[in-house]
Design a protein around this motif. Structure first.
Motif, PDB file in Angstrom:
ATOM      1  N   ARG A  64      -1.895   3.321   8.400  1.00 35.16           N
ATOM      2  CA  ARG A  64      -1.651   4.254   9.503  1.00 35.16           C
ATOM      3  C   ARG A  64      -1.952   5.693   9.100  1.00 35.16           C
ATOM      4  O   ARG A  64      -2.549   6.439   9.886  1.00 35.16           O
ATOM      5  N   THR A  65      -1.569   6.111   7.909  1.00 31.33           N
ATOM      6  CA  THR A  65      -1.802   7.503   7.503  1.00 31.33           C
ATOM      7  C   THR A  65      -3.299   7.791   7.365  1.00 31.33           C
ATOM      8  O   THR A  65      -3.756   8.862   7.761  1.00 31.33           O
ATOM      9  N   ILE A  66      -4.038   6.833   6.838  1.00 30.86           N
ATOM     10  CA  ILE A  66      -5.491   7.025   6.721  1.00 30.86           C
ATOM     11  C   ILE A  66      -6.123   7.052   8.108  1.00 30.86           C
ATOM     12  O   ILE A  66      -7.007   7.858   8.385  1.00 30.86           O
ATOM     13  N   ASP A  67      -5.649   6.180   8.992  1.00 23.90           N
ATOM     14  CA  ASP A  67      -6.176   6.143  10.350  1.00 23.90           C
ATOM     15  C   ASP A  67      -5.909   7.463  11.066  1.00 23.90           C
ATOM     16  O   ASP A  67      -6.777   7.977  11.771  1.00 23.90           O
ATOM     17  N   MET A  68      -4.730   8.019  10.894  1.00 28.47           N
ATOM     18  CA  MET A  68      -4.406   9.301  11.528  1.00 28.47           C
ATOM     19  C   MET A  68      -5.291  10.421  10.963  1.00 28.47           C
ATOM     20  O   MET A  68      -5.783  11.260  11.717  1.00 28.47           O
ATOM     21  N   ALA A  69      -5.500  10.417   9.654  1.00 28.83           N
ATOM     22  CA  ALA A  69      -6.357  11.432   9.036  1.00 28.83           C
ATOM     23  C   ALA A  69      -7.788  11.306   9.554  1.00 28.83           C
ATOM     24  O   ALA A  69      -8.453  12.313   9.831  1.00 28.83           O
TER      25      ALA A  69
END
Length: 160
Positions: A41-46
Motif C-alpha cells: 500500500r505505501t509503495i502504491d500510494m507513492a
C-alpha cells in the motif's frame, strides 16, 4: 492586417496548438500506461503521488509551450519586439486574465481574442484529463483496499 488574414493565421495557430495538445496528452497517457499497481500500500500510494505530479507538470509543460507558440507568432508578425512583452501578453490572454496593460494594435486584435478562446478550451481539456487520471487512481486505490480485505478474509476462512 486584414480580418481575413487574422482569421486565417489564428485558425492555423489553433490547429497547430490543438494537434500539439492532442499529441502531448497521448504521450502522457502512454507514459501513464506504464504505471502498475504495487502490492504494498505505501509503495502504491507513492506511485500514485508520482503519477499525479507527472501529469500535473506534463500539463503545465504543454500549456507553457503553447503560450510560447502564440508569443512566437506575435513576434514573427512584428506585433511585439521583445519576448518579455510577447510572453506576458500571451500568458495573460491564454489563461483569459487579460489585464489590459499590454494590448494588441488595431488590425491584430482578433488574434488575441482567438488565443483566449483557444486557451480556455485547451485548459478545460486538460482539466478533464487531469480529473479523469485522479479519478482512475482513486478507483485503483479502492480495488487495492478491496483486494486486501478479501485476502485477509480468505486467510481466516475456516472452510479452506
Amino acid at each position: 492586417m486584414s480580418l481575413a488574414h487574422q482569421l486565417f493565421l489564428a485558425s492555423l495557430i489553433v490547429a497547430l496548438m490543438v494537434l500539439f495538445h492532442l499529441l502531448g496528452l497521448a504521450g502522457l497517457l502512454a507514459l501513464l500506461r506504464r504505471h502498475r499497481r504495487a502490492r504494498a500500500r505505501t509503495i502504491d500510494m507513492a506511485m500514485s503521488v508520482a503519477v499525479v505530479m507527472t501529469v500535473a507538470f506534463g500539463l503545465f509543460a504543454l500549456h507553457t509551450i503553447e503560450i510560447w507558440g502564440w508569443a512566437a507568432a506575435f513576434r514573427m508578425i512584428g506585433i511585439f519586439g521583445g519576448w518579455e512583452e510577447a510572453l506576458y501578453f500571451s500568458t495573460s490572454t491564454y489563461v483569459t486574465i487579460g489585464y489590459g496593460d499590454v494590448v494588441l494594435p488595431h488590425g491584430s486584435r482578433i488574434l488575441g481574442a482567438i488565443e483566449g478562446a483557444n486557451g480556455i478550451i485547451l485548459l478545460g481539456w486538460s482539466t478533464a484529463f487531469f480529473f479523469n487520471i485522479v479519478d482512475r487512481l482513486k478507483l485503483l486505490e479502492r480495488q487495492l483496499e478491496d483486494d486486501g480485505r478479501h485476502g485477509r478474509a480468505e486467510d481466516h476462512d475456516p472452510g479452506r
